[in-house]
Design a protein around this motif. Structure first.
Motif, short mmCIF file in Angstrom:
data_model
loop_
_atom_site.label_atom_id
_atom_site.label_comp_id
_atom_site.label_asym_id
_atom_site.label_seq_id
_atom_site.Cartn_x
_atom_site.Cartn_y
_atom_site.Cartn_z
N THR A 31 -0.79 1.95 -11.23
CA THR A 31 -1.06 0.81 -10.35
C THR A 31 -1.95 -0.19 -11.08
O THR A 31 -3.01 0.16 -11.58
N THR B 147 -7.49 -7.67 1.76
CA THR B 147 -6.17 -7.47 2.37
C THR B 147 -5.65 -6.08 2.01
O THR B 147 -5.17 -5.33 2.87
N ILE B 148 -5.74 -5.73 0.72
CA ILE B 148 -5.27 -4.42 0.27
C ILE B 148 -6.14 -3.31 0.85
O ILE B 148 -5.63 -2.31 1.37
N LYS C 16 -5.15 10.47 1.22
CA LYS C 16 -5.04 9.68 -0.01
C LYS C 16 -6.21 8.72 -0.10
O LYS C 16 -6.79 8.33 0.91
N SER D 64 -12.80 7.45 -8.49
CA SER D 64 -11.53 6.86 -8.92
C SER D 64 -10.59 7.89 -9.52
O SER D 64 -9.37 7.76 -9.39
N GLU E 85 -5.51 7.73 -5.46
CA GLU E 85 -4.10 7.46 -5.72
C GLU E 85 -3.92 6.01 -6.18
O GLU E 85 -3.05 5.69 -6.98
N LEU E 86 -4.75 5.13 -5.64
CA LEU E 86 -4.61 3.69 -5.92
C LEU E 86 -5.90 3.18 -6.54
O LEU E 86 -6.95 3.19 -5.89
N THR E 87 -5.85 2.79 -7.82
CA THR E 87 -7.05 2.27 -8.49
C THR E 87 -6.77 0.86 -8.99
O THR E 87 -5.81 0.62 -9.70
N LEU E 88 -7.60 -0.07 -8.56
CA LEU E 88 -7.40 -1.47 -8.96
C LEU E 88 -8.71 -2.07 -9.46
O LEU E 88 -9.80 -1.68 -9.02
N VAL F 238 0.83 -1.20 0.00
CA VAL F 238 0.00 0.00 0.00
C VAL F 238 0.87 1.25 0.00
O VAL F 238 0.61 2.21 -0.75
N ALA G 13 -7.45 -11.08 -1.66
CA ALA G 13 -6.48 -10.06 -2.06
C ALA G 13 -7.10 -8.66 -1.93
O ALA G 13 -6.47 -7.73 -1.41
N ALA H 285 -5.36 -2.84 4.58
CA ALA H 285 -4.04 -2.26 4.79
C ALA H 285 -4.07 -0.77 4.42
O ALA H 285 -3.46 0.06 5.11
N ALA H 286 -4.77 -0.44 3.35
CA ALA H 286 -4.86 0.97 2.92
C ALA H 286 -5.62 1.79 3.96
O ALA H 286 -5.18 2.87 4.34
N VAL I 220 -12.28 -2.04 -7.56
CA VAL I 220 -13.42 -2.78 -8.10
C VAL I 220 -13.24 -4.26 -7.74
O VAL I 220 -12.20 -4.85 -8.04
N MET J 200 -5.74 5.79 4.57
CA MET J 200 -6.38 6.14 3.30
C MET J 200 -7.90 5.98 3.39
O MET J 200 -8.41 5.20 4.18
#
Lengths: 158, 158, 158
Positions: free
Chosen positions: A155, B22-23, B3, B149, B153-156, A146, B19, B26-27, B8, B32
């Motif tokens: 990312t 978990t992300i 942040k 989105s 900062e983080l887009t998955l 992260v 997964a 943690a974020a 998705v 965040m």
């Protein structure tokens, strides 16, 4: 300021690994800092070829039988037909002068791409540092992922 | 400035949900703001366990038979072998003290992660608000997803 | 400054293409510049419907038999049951007034979304420019993808 890319390699399929390393190497070649995070099945991409049954519990040993390591053994996500499809794909990549996964991995290391392996899947699979290839820089947790990704321009979860 | 992460969850597979949470956790733990967008098969992760046949048309009822809800019932994307693989995975996660999906979901809510469900898949599956678990914050359209989105900062897409 | 979205369409599955175009069109409608990169199986989404056996080598011809082009022919990633599932999904989308993929593609072009096709998969599949639909703006390499994505606010791999 240097731009950064953070790519999760979740899968150990030939076609997805191919996409991941193509993007990673192009990003590194353009001057970006690139971190690859191998997670879940993706850990197999950086697993040392080991014995058929690996691990400390029966479950880990069954697991290791089903998903063996080795970047040159990856299968296609579709049309694999027990290895025929991935063999065909490898031949077609060679014919068209496209690098193999081991060649792309060597280039990635030369370009300074970092190979980071996620700790949870590694623990679930019962793997230790010595079960992973030398190219692996570190085994890290989700917090590291992260932290790196929140500052990255690109990312992806592949 | 805080942040943000926008994830998705397209799949209802155990390994991918694992997964994603978990992300997300943690974020959120690192401060965040995290928005989870459950789309397509991912809607099953936040679906209330219902009757075998759910929905207002024959098609919706067939659909609901094929993909039943419930976060504790998710299957693996590979090697599931009619539930054996996901049972093994759950046992291995427990052995290694890794949280289950329902535990991760509870933590996510505690950490302030928002659970947003996409409207089109919900409509296609013939689901209403009461068919989704209480943890769901809202049912939103693609415009909301894009708005959140574009500033993240983080887009998955998992 | 105009915000940008960069989306890799790696898959030719109906459900994933649907998600990709829904996001792309919502982003474009909100004023973002959107680049779609069709890679690997995703190239099939923008492939012109051709003869059963297409390509210059035996391998390419076998490959083309397995994955035929045409946006209106895409299958589901799950529960396809030899086309029954994707037929059902198309009918359900129509019932709920959700656009079909060809309709979404037409809208995307109207909104100025760029259709870029990755060069390596195109070469591996033995496809030429004339094998791709007119909507395709260009065939590009990984360097172009990285350049576009490093400056984009929203980067996805679908």
């Amino acid at each position: 300021m240097v731009k950064r890319a953070s790519i999760v390699i979740f899968s150990d399929e030939l076609d997805k690994a191919c996409a991941a390393f193509t993007i990673a190497n192009a990003a590194a070649a353009s001057g970006m800092e690139v971190n690859l995070f191998f997670s879940c099945w993706g850990v197999n991409v950086v697993r040392r070829k080991g014995p058929l049954f690996q691990g400390d519990t029966l479950m880990n040993r069954l697991m290791s039988l089903l998903s063996r390591g080795g970047a040159e053994k990856l299968k296609l996500s579709r049309f694999d037909f027990f290895g025929l499809g991935s063999w065909m794909m490898r031949r077609m990549m060679k014919e068209k002068n496209i690098q193999s996964i081991p060649e792309m991995m060597a280039d990635a290391k030369d370009l300074g791409v970092k190979f980071l392996v996620c700790d949870n899947p590694t623990a679930i699979m019962g793997l230790k540092r010595e079960d992973l290839i030398d190219e692996v820089d570190d085994i890290v947790g989700a917090a590291t992922y992260v932290h790196e990704s929140a500052g990255a321009e690109l990312t992806l979860f592949i």
